[in-house]
Design an enzyme around this catalytic site. Structure first.
Site, PDB file in Angstrom:
ATOM      1  CB  CYS A  29      34.478  23.604  17.390  1.00  0.00           C
ATOM      2  SG  CYS A  29      33.288  23.877  18.720  1.00  0.00           S
TER       3      CYS A  29
ATOM      4  CD  GLU B  28      30.362  25.348  16.679  1.00  0.00           C
ATOM      5  OE1 GLU B  28      31.329  25.461  15.894  1.00  0.00           O
ATOM      6  OE2 GLU B  28      30.308  24.505  17.577  1.00  0.00           O
TER       7      GLU B  28
END
Length: 504
Positions: free
Chosen positions: A279, A245
């Site tokens: 994020c 990720e």
């Protein structure tokens, strides 16, 4: 720019490094640098612990995990304060991510049996004499490398799901938040009576590298794309599979029929919460030109009292990683140099520890403020002539993590067209709080999924078993099979699949 907050190792009998409060530089804690040999030893201990943990029933593991959930819940103020001191984020924000993590632990514990347990599947006509089952077995030892921006919620998306699936976990927390990682491991150790089911290996980059090269069965990483590539290369030496990720450049789209007050509120929070260090946060906003001016009036009105600081009235904390300050400033400066207009903040908003909210408009699409992840409290807000243009610009990026759409009539149809792993309609980041939904991206945002059924299966391998119920009418797996049998098989397959089929 201050560099005093960078974690550094000090040499001695045992190398250590300090965890510092990014708001003021105060010492939060001192932690050992875990060596390669110590990482290998931790993995070996985990291998022994999984012999116990992996052989528990789903219900027994769930009982331990739900007890851990309760322990974290009762001590939430303690953990939130530690997270606040290591990251600088306000106490309320620290508590919020812990609340979400608690919910995910509960979901993983309660749903692992249903998702991963053995189930019957159809054998088909050709193999009608066979009973077929599939189950999902734990991989063994899972390594997790966590980030500093959400030091509880983000790694828990791997840790809780890997544990629920029956794995042992070796966790390397960020060097900026080692205390949070140690707290999580210590609290779980209480629940499993001292067994090494979840261990923490604090340290700097070399410790993470050692974990990648250790004899683990899978590694879950959250961090920058550059570091993600290094992680993949290290794991490839042992053919260790990875989940990556690696961040994003998410947009929020505002259609002309949107509730502008709600859209502005979501954009402001999505872009500025946690000092923009999210994020899945909002970095770009595309607003239909018919409502652009009204939207700007609304968001600037909502932002007028928003500020960064360490006092109780500040809603935004410091930039946790000092090196990011230069990145944020360079993006703002590049946008302005290329013709962007400053609606709030600007280049002077970047201080030595804090960045004040900054909103830029009419930002050129080739500026770094649009093309690269800023990871600071900034928003680039641009008008678009249509939702087609909004979708095209949203998708014109190498990233593909998340995003949001505000529209009363066309929200779902717009969301389906966005190339990202997750999108929320008329809200922001809502998908992260739904434990049953998978979490992850595409493109340079990475691959693999945590959370939900997909997240549970990521930490398992599928085990297929057939059991013969009765002797077959035609034994196809024998050298005694003759030409007559082959002819019957050909006739049967023609009947089953040779005709024109229609879908019902």
């Amino acid at each position: 720019m201050s560099t005093t907050l960078q974690p550094t190792a000090t040499s001695g009998a045992t190398d250590t490094f300090d965890s510092l409060d990014p708001a003021n530089g105060d010492l939060v804690g001192t932690h050992p640098v875990t060596t390669r040999a110590e990482v290998d030893a931790a993995v070996a201990r985990a291998r022994g612990a999984v012999d116990w943990w992996g052989n528990l029933s789903f219900d027994e593991r769930a009982e331990h995990l739900l007890t851990w959930r309760s322990v974290i819940t009762r001590r939430i103020a303690q953990l939130a304060d530690l997270s606040h001191r290591e990251t600088g984020k306000p106490h309320g924000d620290a508590q919020l991510e812990i609340v979400l993590a608690i919910d995910h632990i509960a979901w993983a514990a309660k749903n692992a049996k249903k998702v991963l347990g053995a189930r019957k599947v159809s054998s088909g006509l050709l193999m009608a004499n066979q009973a077929a089952t599939v189950a999902y077995h734990p991989l063994g030892v899972v390594g997790v490398i966590g980030p500093w921006n959400y030091p509880v919620f983000t790694p828990m998306g791997s840790i809780a799901y890997a544990l629920a699936a029956g794995n042992a976990v070796v966790f390397k927390p960020s060097e900026y938040t080692p205390g949070v990682g140690q707290w999580l491991a210590d609290s779980f150790r209480e629940v499993v009576h001292g067994r090494d089911v979840l261990q923490v290996v604090p340290g700097l980059g070399e410790t993470g590298n050692a974990l990648c090269r250790a004899r683990i069965d899978k590694l879950a990483f959250t961090g920058s794309g550059r570091t993600g590539k290094l992680v993949m290369a290290a794991c490839a030496e042992n053919l260790t599979p990875v989940i990556i990720e690696a961040g994003g450049k998410d947009s929020l789209i505002v259609d002309e029929d949107a509730d502008l007050a709600k859209a502005a509120e979501a954009a402001l929070w999505g872009g500025m919460a946690n000092a923009g260090q999210t994020c899945i946060g909002t970095e770009r906003v595309y607003v239909h030109e018919n409502v652009f001016d009204a939207f700007m009036t609304e968001i600037l009105d909502q932002a007028k009292d928003l500020r960064a600081g360490s006092d109780s009235g500040a809603k935004i904390g410091p930039i946790t990683m000092p090196s990011q300050l230069g990145v944020i400033k360079s993006h703002i400066d590049d946008a302005i140099a290329r013709g962007a207009k400053v609606a709030l903040g600007g280049s002077d908003a970047v201080g030595e520890r804090f960045v004040q909210p900054t909103i830029l408009t009419h930002v050129p699409e080739d500026s770094t403020e649009i093309t690269e992840e800023t990871f600071g409290p900034t928003l680039a807000i641009n008008p678009v002539a249509s939702m087609d243009e909004a979708v095209r610009l949203t998708n014109a990026t190498e990233y593909g993590l998340a995003g949001a759409v505000f529209s009363k009539a066309n929200g779902m149809s717009i969301a389906h067209r966005i190339r990202s792993g997750m999108t929320s309609v008329n809200s922001v980041i809502a998908f992260a709080a739904v434990p049953s939904l998978p979490f992850g991206g595409v493109g340079q945002s990475g691959f693999g999924r945590i959370h939900g059924a997909d997240g549970l299966r990521e930490f398992t391998y599928a085990k297929a078993i057939t059991r013969q119920k009765f002797s077959p009418v035609m034994n196809l797996t024998s050298f005694a099979r003759d030409a007559a049998t082959d002819g019957k098989v050909a006739q049967l397959i023609t009947l089953l699949h040779g005709g024109k089929q229609t879908l019902k």
